[in-house]
Every structure is written in structure tokens, then in C-alpha cells.
Design a protein around this motif. Structure first.
Motif, mmCIF file in Angstrom:
data_model
loop_
_atom_site.group_PDB
_atom_site.id
_atom_site.type_symbol
_atom_site.label_atom_id
_atom_site.label_comp_id
_atom_site.label_asym_id
_atom_site.label_seq_id
_atom_site.Cartn_x
_atom_site.Cartn_y
_atom_site.Cartn_z
ATOM 1 N N ASP A 17 9.146 57.331 40.606
ATOM 2 C CA ASP A 17 8.384 56.571 41.592
ATOM 3 C C ASP A 17 8.823 56.968 42.996
ATOM 4 N N LEU A 18 7.977 57.763 43.652
ATOM 5 C CA LEU A 18 8.218 58.178 45.030
ATOM 6 C C LEU A 18 7.228 57.515 45.985
ATOM 7 N N SER A 19 6.574 56.476 45.492
ATOM 8 C CA SER A 19 5.472 55.872 46.252
ATOM 9 C C SER A 19 5.919 55.194 47.540
ATOM 10 N N SER A 20 7.176 54.766 47.601
ATOM 11 C CA SER A 20 7.642 54.081 48.812
ATOM 12 C C SER A 20 7.600 54.996 50.029
ATOM 13 N N ASN A 28 3.660 57.046 41.519
ATOM 14 C CA ASN A 28 4.400 56.102 40.674
ATOM 15 C C ASN A 28 4.029 56.423 39.233
ATOM 16 N N LEU A 29 4.776 57.354 38.648
ATOM 17 C CA LEU A 29 4.475 57.838 37.295
ATOM 18 C C LEU A 29 5.176 56.930 36.278
ATOM 19 N N ASN A 30 4.463 55.947 35.814
ATOM 20 C CA ASN A 30 5.028 55.019 34.827
ATOM 21 C C ASN A 30 3.987 54.717 33.759
ATOM 22 N N CYS A 31 3.409 55.781 33.224
ATOM 23 C CA CYS A 31 2.300 55.677 32.266
ATOM 24 C C CYS A 31 2.848 55.874 30.855
ATOM 25 N N VAL A 55 16.665 61.193 39.294
ATOM 26 C CA VAL A 55 17.977 60.700 39.711
ATOM 27 C C VAL A 55 17.830 59.454 40.591
ATOM 28 N N ARG A 56 18.935 58.975 41.124
ATOM 29 C CA ARG A 56 18.895 57.823 42.020
ATOM 30 C C ARG A 56 17.978 58.109 43.214
ATOM 31 N N GLY A 57 17.245 57.097 43.656
ATOM 32 C CA GLY A 57 16.304 57.278 44.749
ATOM 33 C C GLY A 57 14.908 57.626 44.275
ATOM 34 N N MET A 58 14.786 57.897 42.969
ATOM 35 C CA MET A 58 13.484 58.171 42.360
ATOM 36 C C MET A 58 13.073 57.023 41.423
ATOM 37 N N LYS A 59 13.820 55.941 41.506
ATOM 38 C CA LYS A 59 13.625 54.797 40.595
ATOM 39 C C LYS A 59 13.755 55.232 39.139
ATOM 40 N N ARG A 60 14.851 55.898 38.846
ATOM 41 C CA ARG A 60 15.084 56.307 37.463
ATOM 42 C C ARG A 60 15.187 55.075 36.587
ATOM 43 N N LEU A 239 11.459 77.754 32.227
ATOM 44 C CA LEU A 239 10.090 77.388 32.595
ATOM 45 C C LEU A 239 9.895 75.878 32.525
ATOM 46 N N SER A 240 9.037 75.355 33.385
ATOM 47 C CA SER A 240 8.651 73.947 33.322
ATOM 48 C C SER A 240 7.485 73.710 34.278
ATOM 49 N N MET A 241 7.045 72.449 34.373
ATOM 50 C CA MET A 241 5.880 72.127 35.200
ATOM 51 C C MET A 241 6.168 71.125 36.309
ATOM 52 N N ASP A 242 7.255 70.381 36.233
ATOM 53 C CA ASP A 242 7.601 69.401 37.260
ATOM 54 C C ASP A 242 6.457 68.424 37.516
ATOM 55 N N ILE A 243 5.990 67.810 36.463
ATOM 56 C CA ILE A 243 4.919 66.813 36.584
ATOM 57 C C ILE A 243 5.491 65.536 37.187
ATOM 58 N N THR A 244 4.879 65.074 38.291
ATOM 59 C CA THR A 244 5.405 63.919 39.022
ATOM 60 C C THR A 244 4.334 62.887 39.373
ATOM 61 N N ARG A 245 3.087 63.176 39.093
ATOM 62 C CA ARG A 245 1.996 62.285 39.505
ATOM 63 C C ARG A 245 1.133 61.894 38.317
#
Length: 293
Positions: A17-20, A28-31, A55-60, A239-245
Motif C-alpha cells: 500500500d503506497l496510496s498515502s 493499495n494492492l490488497n486483493c 518492507v516497512r513503509g509499504m504497509k507490509r 526475472l520478475s514483474m514487480d506487480i504493485t497495482r
């Protein structure tokens, strides 16, 4: 949990959650159900591990991530640390390097945020675009301290691929174990020589924004990987995709996690990358780098 046999996505966020700061609920990826569905789909394709770098600051939320793991069958490694400067809490100024390191070591040795879920890695710890701020440097110093005490690997965030070389120089100065460090987002540089210079130092690198063509075309990623294979540095790439949204997920008509296997890997094959290199990036290299059974 250490890695198990199978494909590994080396840089993802099961929830974040980086929405702040981003000021959009899309970040806010909480699906839960949608994520479980996609992870199950990955499992059917041979994926067994997801390295979660929230990590911390990302609402882990370690318990949420564990529930996703249990519901999907996916083995998810969880992490400790802090992100880049604008997401850092005020106490970074106040606490000593040793105190910050102890917080990470507690996550690794005792459990994250008072749970019994132990962190298996540090990061993604980050630098800002073209710089390492004073607070970021403190986090990096604490990360090296904690790595020396625990032996766990470190994964980093480079903003748009910048400052990767300087991160490596910092780690060298601090006496960190470069064979247990992966520099993230290097595909966003579009600069093959830059990535080769990092690999020559002995660190690992991640092509972890696959499919994000608004940042860098996948065709460029292919050409970079072909040059890396030609130069003989196939043993230290992930390799990866870094999905955040939310909009990255299939239920929102995004690419979805399977894009890496369904579209990008066929692109690499058609482009002439060897099966051996593809296998290394997906399976062998992460297994060498991360704790495994």
C-alpha cells in the motif's frame, strides 16, 4: 520458508500500500482472492516461489501474505528493511545504525512484527533517483550490519535503474558479501554495458519490471539479455514483474503475473536466448542465491 524446487519470481509484492503518497487506491494492492487466483495459475505453470520484497513503509502484512501462501500453495519468502527516502519513517533519523540493524535481525531471527513468520532476506532497500540520501545511507549501513550478523541476502531498489553502481561501491566499502546482493530494476536502464559492469563486480541483477513497457520495451530487455548471455554472465540474473497495482492484475485487465511465462519467455526464445539461460534465470540462479531446501 526457504526456496523449494521450481520457478521463482524474484521481486514481487503480494500486498503493498503506497496510496498515502501516490494518492490513488490503485496502489493499495490488497486483493486477496484475485491474488490467490493468479498465484494458483502460476503454480500450475511450475512456479513454486515468490520473493516478496514488501518492507516497512509499504504497509507490509506478514499474516496476509502467509494466508495467500496457504490458500494458493505458493512458497513465499518474506523480507525486512525499509524502502526509499520518501517512504521512510521519522525514527530513521533518531535510531542508531545498530538499532535499525537489530530491528531487521529480530525480523529474521524471531519473527516479523511480533509474529512467528521469519524474514528470509533484507530489502528491497532503496536509493532515490541518481542519489543516496542521508537516511537511505543509514538504512544501507544497517542492512550490511544485519547481513554480516545473519548471513541473509540483500535485494535493492534502484529508482529507474539509477545509482546501481554507486550501491555496489557502497557495499564494497562496507565489506558486504557481494555474492549475497542483488541490484534491482536494472532493466530500466536500457544500458547493457551498465548491467555488465555490475555483473563484473560479483553481484546479482534483476530484470524485474518485465511487461512494463511504459518504462522500457520488452524488446530492449531481450537485447540486453542476449548481450549478457554472449558475455557469459548467465549465472547471476533473475526475472520478475514487480506487480504493485490493482490495475496490474488480470481482474482489472492488467498483464497479470502469468505474462512473464506466457509472453515474455516466448519472446526470449524467439529472440534466440538459450533454454539454458532461461532455466537459470527462472530456477537455478534464485536457488543458488536464496536459502533453499
Amino acid at each position: 520458508m526457504p526456496l523449494v524446487e521450481g520457478i521463482t519470481y524474484a521481486h514481487e509484492h503480494t500486498t503493498i500500500d503506497l496510496s498515502s503518497l501516490k494518492h490513488t487506491e490503485d496502489t493499495n494492492l490488497n486483493c486477496f482472492e484475485e491474488t490467490v487466483k493468479e498465484y494458483k495459475k502460476l503454480y500450475e505453470k511450475g512456479v513454486r516461489n515468490v520473493v516478496d520484497v514488501t518492507v516497512r513503509g509499504m504497509k507490509r502484512n506478514p499474516e496476509y501474505v502467509q494466508r495467500v501462501a496457504e490458500a494458493s500453495g505458493m512458497n513465499i519468502l518474506q523480507s525486512t528493511g525499509w524502502y526509499q527516502d520518501k517512504f521512510l519513517p521519522e525514527y530513521i533519523y533518531e535510531k542508531s545504525v545498530e538499532e535499525l540493524a537489530q530491528m531487521m535481525m529480530d525480523d529474521i531471527q524471531k519473527g516479523i512484527d511480533g509474529t512467528s513468520i521469519k524474514a528470509e532476506l533484507i530489502g528491497e532497500i532503496g536509493t532515490s533517483k541518481n542519489e543516496m540520501t542521508e537516511r537511505e545511507r543509514k538504512v544501507f549501513e544497517a542492512a550490511v550490519f544485519a547481513q554480516k550478523e545473519t548471513g541473509v541476502p540483500i535485494t535493492t531498489h534502484t529508482t529507474l535503474g539509477t545509482y546501481g553502481k554507486e550501491q555496489v561501491e557502497f557495499f564494497k566499502e562496507q565489506g558486504a558479501d557481494l555474492s549475497k546482493i542483488v541490484i534491482g530494476h536494472v532493466d530500466l536502464t536500457g544500458d547493457t554495458q551498465y548491467v555488465l559492469d555490475l555483473l563484473k563486480e560479483g553481484v546479482y541483477v534483476e530484470f524485474d519490471t518485465v511487461g512494463k513497457e511504459n518504462y522500457m520495451p520488452d524488446a530492449t530487455r531481450l537485447e540486453m539479455l542476449k548481450a549478457i548471455e554472449k558475455a557469459g554472465y548467465t549465472d547471476r540474473v533473475f526475472l520478475s514483474m514487480d506487480i504493485t497495482r490493482r490495475s496490474h492484475l488480470e481482474y482489472k485487465d492488467g498483464l497479470g503475473y502469468s505474462f512473464l511465462l506466457d509472453s515474455f519467455i516466448p519472446l526470449l526464445r524467439e529472440g534466440g536466448l538459450s533454454e539454458e539461460f532461461i532455466q537459470k534465470m527462472l530456477v537455478d540462479n534464485p536457488r543458488t542465491f536464496y536459502p533453499s531446501y
